[in-house]
Design a protein around this motif. Structure first.
Motif, PDB file in Angstrom:
ATOM      1  N   UNK A 100      58.298  13.836 -16.419  1.00  0.00           N
ATOM      2  CA  UNK A 100      58.206  12.116 -17.183  1.00  0.00           C
ATOM      3  C   UNK A 100      58.041  11.303 -18.430  1.00  0.00           C
ATOM      4  N   UNK A 101      58.952  10.885 -19.396  1.00  0.00           N
ATOM      5  CA  UNK A 101      59.203  10.225 -20.309  1.00  0.00           C
ATOM      6  C   UNK A 101      58.074   8.964 -20.908  1.00  0.00           C
ATOM      7  N   UNK A 102      57.017   9.173 -21.054  1.00  0.00           N
ATOM      8  CA  UNK A 102      56.015   7.649 -21.799  1.00  0.00           C
ATOM      9  C   UNK A 102      56.016   7.828 -22.752  1.00  0.00           C
ATOM     10  N   UNK A 103      56.111   5.867 -23.134  1.00  0.00           N
ATOM     11  CA  UNK A 103      55.956   6.168 -24.819  1.00  0.00           C
ATOM     12  C   UNK A 103      54.388   5.236 -25.093  1.00  0.00           C
ATOM     13  N   UNK A 104      53.914   6.246 -26.205  1.00  0.00           N
ATOM     14  CA  UNK A 104      52.525   5.657 -26.272  1.00  0.00           C
ATOM     15  C   UNK A 104      52.509   4.667 -27.855  1.00  0.00           C
ATOM     16  N   UNK A 105      54.391   4.213 -27.903  1.00  0.00           N
ATOM     17  CA  UNK A 105      54.405   2.668 -28.450  1.00  0.00           C
ATOM     18  C   UNK A 105      53.624   2.372 -29.410  1.00  0.00           C
TER      19      UNK A 105
END
Length: 345
Positions: A100-105
Motif C-alpha cells: 500500500x502507498x499512502x500519502x500524509x499530504x
C-alpha cells in the motif's frame, strides 16, 4: 517455462527446481531470511520466469500474518518518493506481500491518522518517510509493527533507516563549481528542520572550508523544497548587490522554481549563471543545456529499505541499522569556467 502447480500456477517447489535449490531456501528468502547472493539471484530469476505468485490468503491463515506492508510518503506527486515506492513494490511483490502507498499530504496529523489506521489493520511492516519532527507516535507504533525510515530521521528514535549521502552529494556539487573558478556561489537550501536540508547545507559549507574560501552569507538562502520557494529565493539572489556567478539548488522542485525565475529575467545558463541541481530528473537532461545534477539512487533506496523490512519482520530482535547510499554527480553543460581563477588553500 512450465509450472507444475494447480491450474498451471507455479509453486515454491517449481521455483526451487528452476533455481537449483531447495524449497526451504526459497521460503527463507521470501520471508526475509538471508541466502547466498548467487542463490538469491537464481531464485529471483526463477520467480520472474515462472511468474510465481504467493498464495497470500492461505499463507496468512497459517502464519497469522496479513502479508501486507505500507509505505507512507509526504506527497504522492513527489517523483522522488514515487521512484522509491517503485523499487519497494517490486521487492515486496516478489516476496508475496501486498503493498500500500499512502500519502500524509505533508500533514503530521494526517500521518498520525494513517499510522493508527495501519496499526488497526495489523499490517506486517511500514516504510515511512515522515513529515513530522516528533518521534513519539512512531515509537509507539514500533512496539507493535516493524518500521523502516526512509530519507528521514526522528529525534531520540533508534530505528532502521535508509538515507543517501547528502553531505557528500552537496560537497561534490559545490566542489564542481569551485573547480571551475567560481567563488560567488549561491545556494538555495532546503528546510533545516529536515535532515536532508541540514546535510546538503553542511556539504556546501564543508567544500568552502576545505578549499579555504570565504562564504558570503548574503548568497545563502533557505527554501522549503517546493517550487514557489525556489522561485522566490532565486529572485532574492538576483537582487544582491554582488550577484552570484553560480547557484546550487538543493532539490528538484526548488530547481524548477529557480529556472522559472531565471527565464523570466532572461538570464541564460551557463552564459550568465552556472547552475547545479540536487536531484537528476528528466528536466536536467532536456533543459538546454542539460544541467549538472546530483543523482540519487531512488529505486535502490526502495529496494534496500524493503529488504531491511523483510528481515526485520522475520526477526525483530536484530540490532537497528542505518544505511547510506552513495550519490553521483552527473556533469553536463550548465557550468561555465570563470577566467583567471586561482584556488586558495
Amino acid at each position: 517455462m512450465e509450472a507444475n502447480g494447480v491450474d498451471g500456477m507455479a509453486t515454491i517447489k517449481d521455483v526451487a527446481r528452476v533455481a537449483n535449490t531447495s524449497p526451504a531456501t526459497v521460503s527463507r528468502l521470501l520471508n526475509g531470511g538471508r541466502v547466498k547472493k548467487a542463490t538469491e539471484t537464481a531464485i529471483r530469476k526463477a520467480i520472474q520466469e515462472l511468474d510465481y505468485r504467493v498464495h497470500t490468503m492461505a499463507r496468512g491463515l497459517k502464519t497469522k500474518k496479513s502479508y501486507t506492508v505500507a509505505y507512507i510518503v509526504p506527497d504522492l506527486t513527489n517523483m522522488f518518493f514515487a521512484q522509491i515506492a517503485k523499487g519497494a513494490q517490486e521487492i515486496f511483490h516478489q516476496a508475496g506481500y501486498s503493498f500500500m502507498l499512502l500519502s500524509a499530504d505533508n500533514n503530521p496529523e494526517r500521518e498520525e491518522e494513517i499510522l493508527r489506521f495501519l496499526l488497526s489493520k495489523k499490517v506486517d511492516g511500514i516504510l515511512l518517510s515522515s513529515v513530522t519532527t516528533s518521534s513519539q507516535q512512531v515509537k509507539e507504533i514500533m512496539e507493535n509493527i516493524p518500521v523502516v525510515l526512509i530519507d528521514r530521521v526522528l529525534p531520540n528514535l533508534e530505528a532502521d533507516t535508509v538515507l543517501v549521502d547528502n553531505v557528500n552529494g552537496a560537497y561534490l556539487a559545490t566542489e564542481a563549481l569551485i573547480a571551475e573558478g567560481h567563488r560567488k556561489i549561491g545556494i538555495i537550501c532546503g528546510p533545516q528542520e529536515l535532515l536532508t536540508g541540514r546535510e546538503r547545507y553542511r556539504g556546501y559549507i564543508r567544500a568552502f572550508e576545505d578549499y579555504g574560501l570565504p562564504m558570503n552569507e548574503s548568497l545563502i538562502k533557505f527554501g522549503d523544497f517546493e517550487i514557489s520557494s525556489g522561485y522566490a529565493q532565486m529572485c532574492e539572489l538576483l537582487k544582491q548587490p554582488e550577484r552570484p556567478t553560480a547557484v546550487f539548488v538543493c532539490n528538484y522542485y526548488m530547481c524548477l522554481g529557480a529556472i522559472i525565475a531565471l527565464n523570466e529575467k532572461n538570464i541564460k545558463i551557463p552564459e550568465d549563471l552556472s547552475f547545479v541541481s540536487f536531484d537528476d530528473y528528466e528536466l536536467s537532461q532536456v533543459y538546454n543545456p542539460p544541467l549538472t545534477a546530483v543523482e540519487q539512487p531512488m529505486v535502490e533506496i526502495g529496494e534496500e529499505a524493503s529488504q531491511i523490512l523483510l528481515k526485520r519482520m522475520a526477526d525483530n530482535s536484530k540490532e537497528k541499522c542505518v544505511k547510506r547510499l552513495k550519490t553521483n554527480l552527473i556533469k553536463r553543460g550548465s557550468i561555465k569556467t570563470v577566467d583567471s581563477f586561482q584556488l586558495n588553500g
